[in-house]
Design an enzyme around this catalytic site. Structure first.
Site, mmCIF file in Angstrom:
data_model
loop_
_atom_site.group_PDB
_atom_site.id
_atom_site.type_symbol
_atom_site.label_atom_id
_atom_site.label_comp_id
_atom_site.label_asym_id
_atom_site.label_seq_id
_atom_site.Cartn_x
_atom_site.Cartn_y
_atom_site.Cartn_z
ATOM 1 C CB CYS A 165 37.937 44.105 35.384
ATOM 2 S SG CYS A 165 38.499 42.558 34.652
ATOM 3 C CG HIS A 305 39.499 45.479 41.292
ATOM 4 N ND1 HIS A 305 38.372 45.395 40.502
ATOM 5 C CD2 HIS A 305 40.496 44.864 40.595
ATOM 6 C CE1 HIS A 305 38.672 44.763 39.375
ATOM 7 N NE2 HIS A 305 39.950 44.424 39.420
ATOM 8 C CD GLU A 316 41.501 47.433 45.623
ATOM 9 O OE1 GLU A 316 40.445 48.083 45.637
ATOM 10 O OE2 GLU A 316 41.533 46.187 45.483
ATOM 11 C CE LYS A 337 36.259 41.869 41.220
ATOM 12 N NZ LYS A 337 36.198 43.179 41.916
ATOM 13 C CG HIS A 342 37.068 39.414 38.414
ATOM 14 N ND1 HIS A 342 36.235 40.484 38.136
ATOM 15 C CD2 HIS A 342 38.329 39.843 38.104
ATOM 16 C CE1 HIS A 342 36.957 41.499 37.686
ATOM 17 N NE2 HIS A 342 38.226 41.121 37.659
ATOM 18 C CG PHE A 403 43.735 42.811 31.952
ATOM 19 C CD1 PHE A 403 44.199 42.801 33.252
ATOM 20 C CD2 PHE A 403 43.554 41.587 31.318
ATOM 21 C CE1 PHE A 403 44.477 41.624 33.917
ATOM 22 C CE2 PHE A 403 43.820 40.390 31.969
ATOM 23 C CZ PHE A 403 44.277 40.410 33.264
#
Length: 416
Positions: A165, A305, A316, A337, A342, A403
Site C-alpha cells: 500500500c 495513512h 500511526e 480514506k 483504500h 504489508f
C-alpha cells in the site's frame, strides 16, 4: 566541490477515483465530505457468498474514457494509470522533453490480478488455446509503468515499485530521486490499482482487514472512530508530473508546489501487522521532514495513512507522536480514506495528489464518519469540514504504509 541537488517541483496532477474522473473532481468531492463506497452490483457477490458486499469503485469507468483497443489490451489497473497520466500530462502543459530525460515510475500493490484470474478461468474451463495471447504483458506488475512509458516516449526508465500500500508514494519518492541524481528532467510518477474482485475481497476479509458494514457502506470507512472495523477496498490511479525546477522554469511551467522531502524505512516486524511502537514509520516521517531541510515545527498538516483498521490507526498515531512529539499538537491530521476507501498501491499516490492540492489551496481536507473519537488518538484530527491552513510557507506530509513493513513519507512545500 559538488553542485547543489536539483529542486523537484510538481507541475501536473491526474487521477481517476471512486469520487471523480479527474483529480479536480475528486478534490472537490473530498472537500465536500462525500463518501465513495457503495453496494457492489456484481453477480459474483452472491455467487461466492462474499462476507463483504461493498467497495469504492470508479465513478467514471475507464471504458468511457479509453479506446476499445486500449481496454482490450490493458488490465484495468494499467487502464487507470493511462487515464490519470494523460490528465496529469495535459495539466502540466504537455511538456516538451527529450525522451532520454523522461521517465515513468508507476507502482502497484497487486498489479494485473483481474487478467491473471480471467486467464486461469479460461485455461481451467476451455483449455490453453483460449488463453488470451496478451495475458502475460497485461498481468505484469510493470505493465502500467510500461504503458505510460510507451504513451509518452519515456526512455529514462519505466520503473515499477511494488511495496504493497506504499507503492504509489514510494514511486513518487523514487521519481524525485531520479531527478535529484540527474537521471531525468521529468518523471511521470504515481500508482494504480484495480483489485475489486472476489478473490482479493475474500483474502482481505479472511484476514479480518475489511469492514463488514454491509448495511451502511458509506459510513464503513471511519478512521479514528471507536467503532472502526476495517478498511473499504477502493480502486483507481493517481499521477504527479515531477520536474526539476530548472526544466520547469525554462519552459514557463505552472509550478504547483515543491516535493521537498522523502523518507522510507522498513519495520522488519511482521508481514502484515504494523510495528506497535511506530519506530519504523516515525523514522520515515522524520527523515522526510529532515530531507526537506525543515523541522517538525514547520509541519502544519498530515494526510495520514489512516485506513480505519483498529490496530493500524493507533499505530500511526504512536508513530506521529514518536516522530514529532509535542509539535504534533499543531498539525492538522486528515484521513481521506474515509471517503475514497483504500486504493492499496494507488493510495499513497492519491493522497500525494491531495497533499499537493492542500498546499495549493491552503486547506486541510476533512475526515468523515467519526462519531466517537478513539481516546488513543491524541492528534488534532480535521473532522467533517475542511480547515484553512493559513498564510505563509506551508509544509505538509503524506504518510503511506504497507504489508511487508514498508513505510513511506513525502513532504510537500509551497513554492515561491
Amino acid at each position: 566541490m559538488t553542485s547543489p541537488r536539483p529542486t523537484v517541483v510538481v507541475t501536473g496532477l491526474g487521477a481517476t477515483t471512486p469520487l471523480g474522473g479527474t483529480a479536480e473532481e475528486t478534490w472537490q468531492a473530498i472537500l465536500a465530505g462525500r463518501p465513495g463506497a457503495a453496494t457492489l452490483d456484481e453477480s459474483w457477490v452472491e455467487e461466492f457468498e462474499l462476507p463483504v458486499s461493498f467497495a469504492a469503485q470508479l465513478t467514471v469507468p475507464a471504458a468511457e474514457v479509453l479506446k476499445k483497443v486500449e481496454t482490450k489490451r490493458l488490465d484495468p489497473f494499467a487502464q487507470y494509470a493511462l487515464v490519470a497520466s494523460r490528465e496529469a500530462w495535459a495539466n502540466a502543459g504537455s511538456p516538451e522533453v527529450e525522451p532520454e530525460r523522461l521517465a515513468s515510475a508507476v507502482g502497484t500493490g497487486i498489479g494485473g490480478v483481474q487478467t491473471l484470474l480471467t486467464a486461469w478461468e479460461a485455461l481451467r474451463t476451455k483449455g490453453p488455446r483460449r488463453v488470451y495471447p496478451l495475458s502475460i504483458p497485461m498481468l505484469m506488475p510493470n505493465s502500467a509503468a510500461g504503458t505510460v512509458s510507451l504513451e509518452f516516449g519515456a526512455r529514462a526508465g519505466a520503473h515499477t515499485l511494488v511495496s504493497a500500500c506504499s507503492s504509489g508514494a514510494e514511486s513518487i519518492g523514487y521519481g524525485a530521486h531520479l531527478i535529484r541524481e540527474g537521471l531525468a528532467d521529468v518523471v511521470i510518477a504515481g500508482g494504480a490499482e484495480a483489485s475489486i474482485h472476489p478473490l482479493p475481497i475474500s483474502g482481505f476479509a479472511a484476514m479480518q482487514a475489511l469492514s463488514t458494514r454491509n448495511d451502511s457502506p458509506q459510513t464503513a470507512s471511519r478512521p479514528y472512530d471507536t467503532d472502526r472495523d476495517g478498511f473499504v477496498l477502493g480502486e483507481g490511479a493517481a499521477i504527479l508530473i515531477l520536474e526539476s525546477e530548472e526544466h520547469a522554469r525554462a519552459r514557463g511551467a505552472n509550478i504547483i508546489c515543491e516535493l521537498a522531502g522523502f523518507g522510507v524505512s522498513a519495520d522488519s516486524h511482521h508481514i502484515a501487522a504494523p510495528e506497535p511502537e511506530g519506530a519504523g514509520a516515525s523514522r520515515a516521517m522524520a527523515d522526510a521532514v529532515r530531507d526537506a531541510g525543515a523541522t517538525p515545527a514547520d509541519l502544519c498538516h498530515i494526510n495520514a495513512h489512516a485506513t480505519s483498521t483498529p490496530v493500524g490507526d493507533v499505530a500511526e498515531v504512536a508513530a506521529i507522536r514518536r516522530a514529532f512529539g509535542d509539535d504534533a499538537d499543531h498539525m492538522a491530521v486528515s484521513g481521506t480514506k474515509s471517503m475514497t476507501g483504500h486504493l492499496l498501491g494507488a493510495a499513497g499516490a492519491l493522497e500525494a495528489v491531495f497533499s499537493v492540492q492542500a498546499v495549493r489551496d491552503r486547506v486541510a481536507p476533512p475526515t468523515i464518519n467519526i462519531d466517537n473519537l478513539d481516546p488513543a488518538v491524541t492528534l488534532d484530527v480535521v473532522r467533517d469540514t475542511p480547515r484553512p491552513l493559513g498564510d505563509g510557507d506551508l509544509l505538509v506530509l503524506d504518510n503511506s504504509f504497507g504489508f511487508g513493513g514498508h513505510n513511506v513519507a513525502l513532504a510537500f512545500r509551497t513554492f515561491a
